[in-house]
Design an enzyme around this catalytic site. Structure first.
Site, PDB file in Angstrom:
ATOM      1  N   GLY A  69       0.795  -1.219   0.000  1.00  0.00           N
ATOM      2  CA  GLY A  69       0.000   0.000   0.000  1.00  0.00           C
ATOM      3  C   GLY A  69       0.826   1.266   0.000  1.00  0.00           C
ATOM      4  O   GLY A  69       0.465   2.256  -0.659  1.00  0.00           O
ATOM      5  N   THR A  70       1.933   1.276   0.721  1.00  0.00           N
ATOM      6  CA  THR A  70       2.749   2.483   0.796  1.00  0.00           C
ATOM      7  C   THR A  70       3.312   2.848  -0.573  1.00  0.00           C
ATOM      8  O   THR A  70       3.266   4.012  -0.991  1.00  0.00           O
ATOM      9  CB  THR A  70       3.891   2.302   1.811  1.00  0.00           C
ATOM     10  OG1 THR A  70       3.336   2.183   3.123  1.00  0.00           O
ATOM     11  CG2 THR A  70       4.837   3.484   1.788  1.00  0.00           C
ATOM     12  N   ASN A 157      -7.766   4.023   8.841  1.00  0.00           N
ATOM     13  CA  ASN A 157      -7.079   2.883   9.438  1.00  0.00           C
ATOM     14  C   ASN A 157      -7.079   2.909  10.958  1.00  0.00           C
ATOM     15  O   ASN A 157      -6.858   1.879  11.593  1.00  0.00           O
ATOM     16  CB  ASN A 157      -5.633   2.832   8.946  1.00  0.00           C
ATOM     17  CG  ASN A 157      -4.890   4.141   9.159  1.00  0.00           C
ATOM     18  OD1 ASN A 157      -5.270   5.171   8.597  1.00  0.00           O
ATOM     19  ND2 ASN A 157      -3.852   4.125   9.969  1.00  0.00           N
ATOM     20  N   GLN A 185      -7.501  -0.301   3.879  1.00  0.00           N
ATOM     21  CA  GLN A 185      -8.318  -0.843   4.968  1.00  0.00           C
ATOM     22  C   GLN A 185      -9.691  -1.305   4.482  1.00  0.00           C
ATOM     23  O   GLN A 185     -10.291  -2.219   5.066  1.00  0.00           O
ATOM     24  CB  GLN A 185      -8.483   0.200   6.066  1.00  0.00           C
ATOM     25  CG  GLN A 185      -7.229   0.489   6.863  1.00  0.00           C
ATOM     26  CD  GLN A 185      -6.788  -0.673   7.726  1.00  0.00           C
ATOM     27  OE1 GLN A 185      -7.602  -1.444   8.229  1.00  0.00           O
ATOM     28  NE2 GLN A 185      -5.486  -0.805   7.914  1.00  0.00           N
ATOM     29  N   GLY A 206      -1.871  -6.582   0.033  1.00  0.00           N
ATOM     30  CA  GLY A 206      -2.108  -8.005   0.242  1.00  0.00           C
ATOM     31  C   GLY A 206      -2.255  -8.419   1.690  1.00  0.00           C
ATOM     32  O   GLY A 206      -3.149  -9.192   2.050  1.00  0.00           O
ATOM     33  N   HIS A 207      -1.375  -7.919   2.572  1.00  0.00           N
ATOM     34  CA  HIS A 207      -1.339  -8.461   3.927  1.00  0.00           C
ATOM     35  C   HIS A 207      -2.491  -7.989   4.809  1.00  0.00           C
ATOM     36  O   HIS A 207      -2.654  -8.485   5.920  1.00  0.00           O
ATOM     37  CB  HIS A 207       0.002  -8.169   4.595  1.00  0.00           C
ATOM     38  CG  HIS A 207       0.200  -6.751   5.027  1.00  0.00           C
ATOM     39  ND1 HIS A 207       0.168  -6.371   6.350  1.00  0.00           N
ATOM     40  CD2 HIS A 207       0.441  -5.639   4.320  1.00  0.00           C
ATOM     41  CE1 HIS A 207       0.390  -5.068   6.432  1.00  0.00           C
ATOM     42  NE2 HIS A 207       0.566  -4.606   5.214  1.00  0.00           N
ATOM     43  N   THR A 243      11.242  -6.500 -11.277  1.00  0.00           N
ATOM     44  CA  THR A 243      10.846  -7.892 -11.429  1.00  0.00           C
ATOM     45  C   THR A 243       9.670  -8.202 -10.518  1.00  0.00           C
ATOM     46  O   THR A 243       9.703  -7.911  -9.317  1.00  0.00           O
ATOM     47  CB  THR A 243      12.015  -8.825 -11.085  1.00  0.00           C
ATOM     48  OG1 THR A 243      13.116  -8.521 -11.948  1.00  0.00           O
ATOM     49  CG2 THR A 243      11.617 -10.287 -11.263  1.00  0.00           C
ATOM     50  N   CYS A 336       2.225   1.759  11.381  1.00  0.00           N
ATOM     51  CA  CYS A 336       3.301   2.405  10.628  1.00  0.00           C
ATOM     52  C   CYS A 336       3.935   3.552  11.388  1.00  0.00           C
ATOM     53  O   CYS A 336       4.957   4.082  10.976  1.00  0.00           O
ATOM     54  CB  CYS A 336       2.770   2.899   9.276  1.00  0.00           C
ATOM     55  SG  CYS A 336       2.220   1.545   8.218  1.00  0.00           S
TER      56      CYS A 336
END
Length: 406
Positions: A69-70, A157, A185, A206-207, A243, A336
């Site tokens: 996200g960052t 968040n 979120q 993803g997490h 990559t 964060c």
């Protein structure tokens, strides 16, 4: 076994995501290579892209993979600003809510300090909801011609407030201004549809949904021009070189498919647990104050897994560590900015004073949460709160005594 109430920071990897990750890790191949292994990796990436696009209501070509996200927030805000300013040098203003995640706030501030951007901070009310009136004034009276972009998160968040993204987009669209939304979120917790939203760009991770750490995506409209932040091989529509993480992307897609397949029912289940947390805190610590939208008043105005309180007279950090000692894992706010001894900018923007804001605690639930977790937390809270409050009061008295001797 600890009770995990910090799903907003990261949620445990889901079984489908873990299976996809381990399967893909057992295979080699760079998805940019032309040999068989490379083509197989590319096929995995493209199948995953289609899966994530379906889950987010987007076209596969609109899915730009990132490291999370960052990075997606940085790419969207910087890329849109540079592209819009290049097209018209007057476009230097960025309209941004005061409760954005640090990934957006710090990016806007960096552009202001280094790239000549003007940050226009949009106020929020006591629930953390952005002011549409303030946005309208900035667009109408402040001069829409000078606006590069608007950025407003889909859901907060810290306090879980769901923002009026549709209304923000409608106001900006009337002036032809692109809108970015940090939906990290929201995605996987509430219905999110990129196409229907009218957004130019949307960040997901993803997490937060049961995938692995280190992979995310920027949903980017097909007709949106974006200046790259990094350069290299020209992967991902030439806006995000590097990559691709085939295994991480496969796991992200598996998590996205899993979480959206049963979104309505799971959201109701988690919201029920959240309401039990709110009721339990109110019963055992009546002085605690729920922050954000009250789900009893506006059920759709708050994320289903978020319960955020301030506890008068005690430090949030003290309560966190005492709960941790009792086997309850929670948070004082955004992970964060963990470890930074300052009150939440979100709570300050909502009108709280610093002392009140320092007593914050966020309890967030997810796919592994259960009623037993809620019961264990409610049972542990009174003693932890009492000890945290005692420590907070002792520290306050000590500071007064120290000041009086100087």
């Amino acid at each position: 076994m600890p009770v995990y109430l910090d799903h907003a920071a990261t949620t445990p990897i889901s079984a489908p995501a873990l299976a996809a990750l381990t399967s893909a890790l057992g295979r080699s191949g760079n998805p940019s290579s032309l040999h068989g292994a490379g083509r197989r990796a590319r096929a995995t990436v493209e199948q995953s892209r289609e899966t994530i696009a379906r889950a987010a209501g987007a076209h596969p070509t609109e899915v730009v993979f990132t490291s999370g996200g960052t990075e997606a927030d940085n790419l969207a805000v910087k890329g849109l600003f540079w592209a819009r300013r290049a097209a018209d040098p007057r476009r230097t203003r960025i309209l941004v809510s005061t409760v954005e995640h640090a990934a957006v706030q710090d990016t806007v501030e960096w552009l202001a300090h280094h790239e000549g951007a003007e940050a226009v901070w949009l106020p929020v009310d006591e629930t953390g909801t952005v002011s549409l009136d303030a946005l309208s004034r900035e667009l109408d009276d402040g001069g829409a011609d000078s606006v590069a972009l608007v950025t407003c998160m889909w859901a907060n968040n810290e306090v879980g407030t769901v923002e009026p993204v549709a209304e923000v987009v409608a106001l900006a669209a009337a002036h032809g201004i692109p809108v970015h939304s940090d939906a990290v979120q929201a995605f996987g917790s509430v219905p999110v549809n990129f196409k229907d939203s009218g957004l130019a760009a949307m960040s997901v991770s993803g997490h937060k949904i049961g995938g692995p750490v280190g992979v995310g995506a920027l949903l980017l409209g097909r007709d949106v021009t974006l200046t790259p932040v990094q350069h290299g091989g020209g992967q991902e529509r030439k806006v995000r070189s590097g990559t691709l993480d085939t295994a991480g992307i496969a796991a992200f897609a598996a998590a996205a498919a899993d979480v959206t397949a049963n979104l309505a029912a799971e959201s109701r289940r988690i919201a029920g647990l959240r309401d039990a947390v709110i009721a339990g805190v109110g019963r055992v610590v009546p002085e605690a104050v729920l922050r954000g939208v009250d789900p009893a008043v506006n059920p759709g105005g708050r994320l289903p897994g978020n319960a955020h309180f301030t506890f008068p007279g005690c430090e949030g950090d003290s309560l966190l560590f005492l709960l941790d000692m009792a086997g309850i894992e929670s948070s004082t706010g955004s992970a964060c900015t963990a470890g930074v001894p300052r009150p939440s900018h979100v709570l300050l923007a909502m009108g709280l004073d610093e002392e009140t804001a320092r007593g914050a605690q966020r309890f967030s639930l997810g796919h592994t949460s259960s009623q037993a977790d809620v019961d264990a937390f409610v049972a542990a809270l009174p003693q932890a709160h009492a000890r945290a409050k005692q420590a907070g009061m002792a520290g306050h008295v000590s500071s007064i005594q120290t000041a009086s001797t100087r």
